[in-house]
Design a protein around this motif. Structure first.
Motif, short mmCIF file in Angstrom:
data_model
loop_
_atom_site.label_atom_id
_atom_site.label_comp_id
_atom_site.label_asym_id
_atom_site.label_seq_id
_atom_site.Cartn_x
_atom_site.Cartn_y
_atom_site.Cartn_z
N LEU A 1 12.85 4.15 -7.48
CA LEU A 1 12.58 4.76 -6.06
C LEU A 1 11.69 3.82 -5.35
CD1 LEU A 1 11.82 8.61 -6.82
CD2 LEU A 1 14.19 7.18 -6.26
N HIS A 2 12.19 3.58 -4.27
CA HIS A 2 11.45 2.81 -3.11
C HIS A 2 10.83 3.92 -2.48
CE1 HIS A 2 10.99 1.95 1.49
NE2 HIS A 2 10.56 0.98 0.79
N TYR A 3 9.45 3.88 -2.00
CA TYR A 3 8.63 4.63 -1.11
C TYR A 3 7.81 3.88 -0.30
CZ TYR A 3 4.98 4.56 -4.59
OH TYR A 3 3.81 3.74 -5.56
N VAL A 4 7.38 4.72 0.68
CA VAL A 4 6.31 4.27 1.79
C VAL A 4 5.14 5.02 1.64
CG1 VAL A 4 5.60 4.12 4.10
CG2 VAL A 4 7.90 3.49 3.39
N GLU A 5 3.98 4.38 1.47
CA GLU A 5 2.63 5.18 1.09
C GLU A 5 1.66 4.95 2.71
OE1 GLU A 5 -0.63 5.84 -2.28
OE2 GLU A 5 1.16 4.40 -2.42
N ALA A 6 0.85 5.83 2.77
CA ALA A 6 -0.14 5.34 4.04
C ALA A 6 -1.12 6.54 3.91
CB ALA A 6 0.73 5.61 5.30
N GLN B 1 5.91 11.56 11.91
CA GLN B 1 4.79 12.48 11.09
C GLN B 1 3.94 11.78 10.45
OE1 GLN B 1 8.51 13.37 11.53
NE2 GLN B 1 7.59 14.63 13.16
N ILE B 2 4.23 10.55 9.96
CA ILE B 2 3.24 9.82 8.93
C ILE B 2 1.93 9.72 9.81
CG2 ILE B 2 2.82 7.48 7.90
CD1 ILE B 2 6.04 7.64 7.15
N PRO B 3 1.93 9.20 10.97
CA PRO B 3 0.70 8.84 11.74
C PRO B 3 -0.20 10.11 11.89
CG PRO B 3 2.29 7.82 12.87
CD PRO B 3 3.05 8.59 11.69
#
Length: 297
Positions: free
Chosen positions: A16-21, A43-45
Motif C-alpha cells: 500500500l502507498h500512503y501519505v503521512e503528515a 482535511q489533512i492540513p
C-alpha cells in the motif's frame, strides 16, 4: 504539501502507498470511489494543525497501491485487514478512523469487527451495512433504484470497456455532475483521478469492490441467512460521528435514521446543501466537525 511524506508498506500481504503528515494521535483517512488519498487534501492540513498524525492510504487496487487479481481479493474481510494492518504498521494499537463512500463502508466494519483498533469513528456518506440492507428491502424506500450502478458493475468487463470507450470522461462526468460547490473538484484533482484510474488493472480492481460486496449481499439474502446483527454481535461501541451530504443522489437520506440500535454513541450531522462529495463540497464545515469531534473528551 511539502511536509507530507509518501510512503509504502506491506500490510495483509498487499503493498500500500500512503501519505503521512503531522505528529500526535493517529488518524487514518479512507477514500472512496473513484478517488484515492488526494480526496482528503482539504482535511489533512486541518488535522495536522489540530495536532494529529494523519495517515492516508491509497486503498488496495487504487492509484499506486498494489492491485491483486480476482474479485475475492476485495472481500470486506481483506479490506478491513488492510486498515488494521496499517494501524499496526504505524506502531499504534488504535487510531481514529475516518472514511467516505467505500472508505466509510470499510470504516464501519473495522469498528464493528475490531473495536480495540478504533478510538473514534467518523463516516461521511456511507451507510451502516444493516441500515443499507434495511432500505434495499423496504417498499417505502427508493434505495434499490438509487443503487442501479452497483448492479451494472456486476457485469464482467462491460463497465471497464465503457470507461475506456469514453476515454475516462466518465470519471470526470461522475465528479463534475454531482457536487453543489463548483470549486469542489478543480482541474488538478480531475487530472489526478483520471490518471489514477487509467493505471493498469486499476479500473477492474476498483469495480471489484462492488462485485465482491454484491456477492456477499446475495449470500446474506438466502433463506436463513442475514447480515450480522450489530446490536448483538460486534456492536459498534466507539464514539461515532456520521456526516451526511443530504443531496446525495446515490444514497437515501433515510440511511441516516434509526441507527441507534447498532451505534448507541452516535452523533449525526446532516449538511442540507452538500452532495455525496461532502468533504469537497463543504471542506471548512467538515473540518470543523471532524476536528471538534476528535478533540471532544
Amino acid at each position: 504539501m511539502a511536509d507530507w511524506s509518501h510512503e509504502e508498506t506491506i500490510v495483509n500481504g498487499v503493498r500500500l502507498h500512503y501519505v503521512e503528515a503531522g505528529e500526535g494521535p493517529l488518524v487514518v483517512l479512507l477514500h472512496g470511489f473513484p478517488e484515492h488519498w488526494y480526496a482528503w487534501r482539504k482535511q489533512i492540513p486541518a488535522l495536522v494543525d489540530a495536532g494529529y498524525r494523519v495517515v492516508v492510504p491509497d486503498m488496495r487496487g487504487y492509484n499506486t497501491s498494489e492491485k491483486p487479481h480476482g474479485v475475492e481479493a476485495y472481500r470486506m474481510r481483506e479490506l478491513v485487514g488492510d486498515v488494521v494492518g496499517l494501524i499496526e504498521t504505524c506502531d499504534e494499537e488504535r487510531a481514529s478512523v475516518v472514511g467516505h463512500d467505500w472508505g466509510g463502508a470499510i470504516a464501519w466494519e473495522v469498528a464493528a469487527r475490531h473495536p480495540g483498533s478504533v478510538d473514534r469513528l467518523c463516516v461521511l456518506n456511507a451507510p451502516h451495512p444493516a441500515a443499507y440492507r434495511r432500505e434495499l428491502l423496504s417498499r417505502q424506500s427508493d434505495q434499490a433504484r438509487r443503487s442501479w450502478y452497483a448492479l451494472f458493475f456486476q457485469l464482467p468487463w462491460v463497465p471497464e470497456a465503457l470507461f475506456r470507450a469514453f476515454d475516462d470522461r466518465a470519471v470526470e462526468g461522475l465528479l463534475r455532475e454531482d457536487p453543489e460547490n463548483p470549486e469542489a473538484f478543480d482541474e488538478e484533482a480531475i487530472d489526478r483521478y483520471k490518471r489514477a484510474c487509467t493505471r493498469p488493472g486499476a479500473m477492474t480492481s476498483m469495480i471489484n469492490y462492488y462485485r465482491a460486496a454484491f456477492r456477499g449481499q446475495l449470500r446474506s439474502l438466502l433463506p436463513g441467512r442475514s447480515l450480522p446483527d450489530y446490536a448483538r454481535e460486534g456492536r459498534i461501541d466507539r464514539p461515532t460521528l456520521l456526516i451526511w451530504g443530504m443531496r446525495d443522489r446515490a444514497l437515501s437520506p433515510r440511511l441516516t435514521e434509526g441507527l441507534e440500535r447498532w451505534v448507541p454513541d452516535l452523533r449525526v450531522e446532516r449538511l442540507p446543501e452538500a452532495s455525496h462529495w461532502v468533504q469537497a463540497d463543504e471542506p471548512d464545515r467538515v473540518n470543523e466537525l471532524l476536528t471538534g469531534f476528535l478533540d471532544d473528551d
